[in-house]
Design a protein around this motif. Structure first.
Motif, PDB file in Angstrom:
ATOM      1  N   ARG A 198      -3.730   7.318   5.765  1.00 47.17           N
ATOM      2  CA  ARG A 198      -4.707   6.749   4.834  1.00 47.17           C
ATOM      3  C   ARG A 198      -5.876   7.697   4.569  1.00 47.17           C
ATOM      4  O   ARG A 198      -6.951   7.277   4.116  1.00 47.17           O
ATOM      5  N   LEU A 199      -5.634   8.967   4.823  1.00 47.07           N
ATOM      6  CA  LEU A 199      -6.623   9.999   4.462  1.00 47.07           C
ATOM      7  C   LEU A 199      -7.035   9.785   3.005  1.00 47.07           C
ATOM      8  O   LEU A 199      -6.188   9.437   2.176  1.00 47.07           O
ATOM      9  N   CYS A 200      -8.298  10.053   2.717  1.00 47.64           N
ATOM     10  CA  CYS A 200      -8.797   9.895   1.349  1.00 47.64           C
ATOM     11  C   CYS A 200      -7.879  10.592   0.344  1.00 47.64           C
ATOM     12  O   CYS A 200      -7.604  11.785   0.480  1.00 47.64           O
ATOM     13  N   TRP A 245       0.838  -1.210   0.000  1.00 47.77           N
ATOM     14  CA  TRP A 245       0.000   0.000   0.000  1.00 47.77           C
ATOM     15  C   TRP A 245       0.876   1.265   0.000  1.00 47.77           C
ATOM     16  O   TRP A 245       0.650   2.197  -0.769  1.00 47.77           O
ATOM     17  N   PRO A 295     -14.551  13.672   7.581  1.00 46.73           N
ATOM     18  CA  PRO A 295     -15.288  13.022   6.489  1.00 46.73           C
ATOM     19  C   PRO A 295     -14.368  12.238   5.562  1.00 46.73           C
ATOM     20  O   PRO A 295     -14.815  11.299   4.910  1.00 46.73           O
ATOM     21  N   THR A 310     -19.099  10.882  -3.179  1.00 47.01           N
ATOM     22  CA  THR A 310     -19.347  12.247  -3.650  1.00 47.01           C
ATOM     23  C   THR A 310     -20.837  12.439  -3.940  1.00 47.01           C
ATOM     24  O   THR A 310     -21.418  13.479  -3.613  1.00 47.01           O
ATOM     25  N   ILE A 336     -10.485   0.722  -8.213  1.00 44.52           N
ATOM     26  CA  ILE A 336     -10.726   1.287  -6.888  1.00 44.52           C
ATOM     27  C   ILE A 336     -11.157   2.745  -6.978  1.00 44.52           C
ATOM     28  O   ILE A 336     -12.013   3.203  -6.223  1.00 44.52           O
ATOM     29  N   PHE A 378      -2.678  13.339  -7.403  1.00 47.62           N
ATOM     30  CA  PHE A 378      -3.898  13.912  -6.830  1.00 47.62           C
ATOM     31  C   PHE A 378      -3.644  15.262  -6.161  1.00 47.62           C
ATOM     32  O   PHE A 378      -4.493  15.792  -5.462  1.00 47.62           O
ATOM     33  N   ALA A 396     -12.779  15.445  -4.917  1.00 44.65           N
ATOM     34  CA  ALA A 396     -14.191  15.476  -4.530  1.00 44.65           C
ATOM     35  C   ALA A 396     -14.644  16.899  -4.198  1.00 44.65           C
ATOM     36  O   ALA A 396     -15.729  17.330  -4.616  1.00 44.65           O
ATOM     37  N   MET A 400     -21.303  17.437   4.937  1.00 47.43           N
ATOM     38  CA  MET A 400     -20.574  16.188   5.230  1.00 47.43           C
ATOM     39  C   MET A 400     -20.382  15.973   6.732  1.00 47.43           C
ATOM     40  O   MET A 400     -20.087  14.877   7.165  1.00 47.43           O
TER      41      MET A 400
HETATM   42  C1  HEM Z   1     -17.159  13.275  -0.646  1.00 48.23           C
HETATM   43  C2  HEM Z   1     -16.421  12.367  -1.219  1.00 48.23           C
HETATM   44  C3  HEM Z   1     -15.519  11.391  -0.522  1.00 48.23           C
HETATM   45  C4  HEM Z   1     -15.505  10.985   0.793  1.00 48.23           C
HETATM   46  C5  HEM Z   1     -16.432  11.428   1.914  1.00 48.23           C
HETATM   47  C6  HEM Z   1     -14.424  10.023   0.926  1.00 48.23           C
HETATM   48  C7  HEM Z   1     -14.072   9.410   2.116  1.00 48.23           C
HETATM   49  C8  HEM Z   1     -12.991   8.576   2.277  1.00 48.23           C
HETATM   50  C9  HEM Z   1     -12.536   8.043   3.536  1.00 48.23           C
HETATM   51  C10 HEM Z   1     -13.183   8.285   4.886  1.00 48.23           C
HETATM   52  C11 HEM Z   1     -11.442   7.289   3.295  1.00 48.23           C
HETATM   53  C12 HEM Z   1     -10.602   6.560   4.338  1.00 48.23           C
HETATM   54  C13 HEM Z   1     -11.213   5.239   4.723  1.00 48.23           C
HETATM   55  C14 HEM Z   1     -10.476   4.624   5.891  1.00 48.23           C
HETATM   56  O1  HEM Z   1      -9.522   5.167   6.424  1.00 48.23           O
HETATM   57  O2  HEM Z   1     -10.897   3.530   6.297  1.00 48.23           O
HETATM   58  C15 HEM Z   1     -11.207   7.328   1.875  1.00 48.23           C
HETATM   59  C16 HEM Z   1     -10.195   6.660   1.232  1.00 48.23           C
HETATM   60  C17 HEM Z   1     -10.003   6.682  -0.133  1.00 48.23           C
HETATM   61  N1  HEM Z   1     -10.692   7.450  -1.057  1.00 48.23           N
HETATM   62 FE1  HEM Z   1     -12.168   8.725  -0.663  1.00 48.23          FE
HETATM   63  N2  HEM Z   1     -13.845   9.863  -0.290  1.00 48.23           N
HETATM   64  C18 HEM Z   1     -14.453  10.672  -1.199  1.00 48.23           C
HETATM   65  C19 HEM Z   1     -14.145  10.823  -2.535  1.00 48.23           C
HETATM   66  C20 HEM Z   1     -13.142  10.153  -3.187  1.00 48.23           C
HETATM   67  C21 HEM Z   1     -12.802  10.322  -4.578  1.00 48.23           C
HETATM   68  C22 HEM Z   1     -13.477  11.312  -5.520  1.00 48.23           C
HETATM   69  C23 HEM Z   1     -11.801   9.444  -4.854  1.00 48.23           C
HETATM   70  C24 HEM Z   1     -11.048   9.199  -6.138  1.00 48.23           C
HETATM   71  C25 HEM Z   1     -11.222   9.841  -7.262  1.00 48.23           C
HETATM   72  C26 HEM Z   1     -11.508   8.729  -3.626  1.00 48.23           C
HETATM   73  C27 HEM Z   1     -10.561   7.744  -3.494  1.00 48.23           C
HETATM   74  C28 HEM Z   1     -10.182   7.169  -2.298  1.00 48.23           C
HETATM   75  C29 HEM Z   1      -9.120   6.188  -2.189  1.00 48.23           C
HETATM   76  C30 HEM Z   1      -8.292   5.596  -3.316  1.00 48.23           C
HETATM   77  C31 HEM Z   1      -9.000   5.884  -0.817  1.00 48.23           C
HETATM   78  C32 HEM Z   1      -7.998   4.936  -0.169  1.00 48.23           C
HETATM   79  C33 HEM Z   1      -6.768   5.744   0.194  1.00 48.23           C
HETATM   80  C34 HEM Z   1      -5.698   4.936   0.915  1.00 48.23           C
HETATM   81  O3  HEM Z   1      -6.030   4.117   1.767  1.00 48.23           O
HETATM   82  O4  HEM Z   1      -4.527   5.195   0.617  1.00 48.23           O
HETATM   83  N3  HEM Z   1     -12.332   9.184  -2.631  1.00 48.23           N
HETATM   84  N4  HEM Z   1     -12.153   8.124   1.273  1.00 48.23           N
END
Ligand code: HEM
Length: 455
Positions: free
Chosen positions: A401-403, A99, A395, A272, A263, A110, A409, A325
């Motif tokens: 591991r922040l999104c 990872w 959110p 989103t 993914i 990004f 988004a 959110m």
């Molecule tokens: C409002 C929109 C979004 C919310 C609320 C959100 C929320 C989250 C959260 C809470 C996590 C972390 C999960 C954890 O720690 O267990 C996460 C991880 C992730 N999100 Fe988002 N997400 C959003 C939009 C997006 C978008 C638009 C993309 C890609 C284009 C995306 C791609 C990812 C990826 C790839 C991860 C994993 C990152 C990692 O572990 O390195 N997300 N998201």
């Protein structure tokens, strides 16, 4: 920090978790909120009557697990193995060394500045969607259910941001439907783990595996097509194709590209879409906020299309999104598994502990938020942002591991809110209640009905 717990936590008896497992499956938020009122902000429980864990609404414990002591914690097998089984080993589902290597590789793509190039694709997709799908639905004069609309819009935006070329209508529809079906199935296996043997026996498991294979094949063909064409496009696929590992100078294999793109499809649209649907629900009930948004849009844009440079100046638009959110976090819950003994403020956290971070509960916790149930976008104004605990608002999760898609988004949501408010009047449908359907993401149970008219 002084501990708020003793070393033993209040515990929900196993029989009670088991007895309530059906209620939990149908209404997890009400069940968890009820437990918090009975057992306090951090307690022990058994998921589906089986898996033992600690649920918390303490932002300090969330920060401890996700950020400060993150090396001692891993994503739980629910996220990595069960989701990974169907969705592949991409950023959201991978863990450990692999990872980290992937995250380092993909992260720069990004970066906010790199995303600027996507504004054109996003603006075009939003316009196309509004012209061809949304406006025809207005003709009846009936209220519009914004939830499926936002789902389709967000899916199109992420699909076209990934593959600017090579996806026709049929392909888009197939990918969109498949993601929805697979997510529904995976969620069922989380919530009711005791059904898994039956799902395997009845052939349901195999059926969904075959669907996942078809989904993968389609994405793989697009990736190989782009490689073979030698064309360059300003999209996420290009970014993934050009990313090079620091140590070897090499790029990803087709398999890796496939897993990471799959993914992004999954992680990048439903979240989103839900955030946008909830924002429309709140705005329909708060005309004063819509008025303020319009004033801001007039001042900053004067009626023209928003460009990337305008986004930081659309401050109130951003605050509305933040507040939507907070009240309705699309990722409403997450969890981690402890791989090395530790403790938090006197609470022992032995290897094997599972901590469930209840983001919904944190975002609405009295004491962390003034009038937590009220819609007040101003609480996210620049001056007031430092007033709350850094993990009281999460959110997008937190720590390493922040999104990764958070800026993507936020940018997309600002563009959608601005463009739709430039075109439409939105108002409440009296008596309508959206309900809650917390699957992997927090969906409205009854959709989000809004009265929409062209301006
Ligand atoms: C409002 C929109 C979004 C919310 C609320 C959100 C929320 C989250 C959260 C809470 C996590 C972390 C999960 C954890 O720690 O267990 C996460 C991880 C992730 N999100 Fe988002 N997400 C959003 C939009 C997006 C978008 C638009 C993309 C890609 C284009 C995306 C791609 C990812 C990826 C790839 C991860 C994993 C990152 C990692 O572990 O390195 N997300 N998201």
């Amino acid at each position: 920090m002084a501990s708020v717990f003793s070393s033993t936590l209040p515990s929900i008896p196993r029989w009670k978790s088991l007895r309530n497992s059906l209620r939990f499956a149908h209404n997890p938020i009400a069940t968890l909120d009820q437990y918090i009122s009975e057992y306090g902000p951090t307690y022990e429980f058994h998921l589906g009557g089986m898996v033992r864990g600690i649920l918390t609404t303490d932002p300090g414990l969330a920060q401890h697990v996700l950020q400060k002591e993150h090396r001692k914690w891993r994503k739980s097998p629910i996220q990595t193995e069960r989701m990974g089984h169907f969705l592949g080993n991409g950023l959201l589902t991978s863990d450990g060394e692999y990872w980290l290597r992937q995250r380092r590789l993909i992260q720069p793509g990004f970066h906010r500045k790199r995303l600027a190039a996507l504004t054109t694709i996003m603006n075009r997709e939003i316009d196309e969607f509004l012209n061809s799908r949304f406006e025809p639905a207005l003709a009846t004069g009936e209220p519009i259910d914004m939830s499926p609309m936002m789902m389709e819009l967000a899916f199109r935006v992420v699909a076209k941001s990934l593959f600017n070329t090579g996806l026709d209508e049929e392909g888009l529809n197939f990918l969109g439907d498949t993601v929805t079906i697979l997510q529904g199935f995976i969620t069922r296996t989380f919530r009711q783990p005791y059904l898994i043997p039956w799902l395997r026996f009845s052939g349901q498991y195999r059926k969904h595996e075959l669907l996942a294979e078809k989904f993968e094949k389609m994405i793989l063909e697009r990736i190989q097509g782009r490689r073979a064409s030698g064309e360059r496009h300003d999209d996420l696929l290009q970014m993934l194709l050009e990313a090079r590992y620091e140590d070897t100078g090499e790029g990803m294999t087709d398999r890796q590209l496939l897993e990471e793109s799959a993914i992004l499809f999954v992680a990048g649209h439903e979240t989103t879409a839900n955030a946008l649907s909830w924002a429309w629900h709140l705005l329909a009930r708060h005309p004063e906020a819509v008025e303020r948004l319009r004033r801001e849009h007039n001042t900053v844009l004067g009626g023209r299309e928003p460009a990337f440079e305008d986004l930081p100046r659309l401050e109130y638009t951003q605050q509305v999104i933040d507040e939507a959110m907070r009240l309705y976090p699309p990722a409403w819950i997450t969890d981690r598994l402890c791989v090395e003994d530790g403790e938090y403020g006197g609470l022992p956290l032995p290897k094997g502990s599972r901590v469930v971070i209840y983001i919904w509960g944190i975002h609405r916790k009295p004491g962390l938020w003034e009038a937590p149930e009220a819609f007040r976008p101003e609480r996210f104004s620049r001056e007031r942002k430092g007033e709350y605990h850094p993990f009281a608002y999460m959110p997008f999760g937190g720590g390493p591991r922040l999104c990764i898609g958070n800026n993507f988004a936020l940018m997309e949501m600002q563009l959608v809110l601005v463009k739709m408010l430039q075109r439409y009047e939105m108002s409440e449908v009296p008596g309508f209640e959206p309900g809650l359907q917390p699957l992997i993401t927090l969906r409205p149970g009854n959709g989000v009905l809004v009265q929409v008219e062209k301006r």
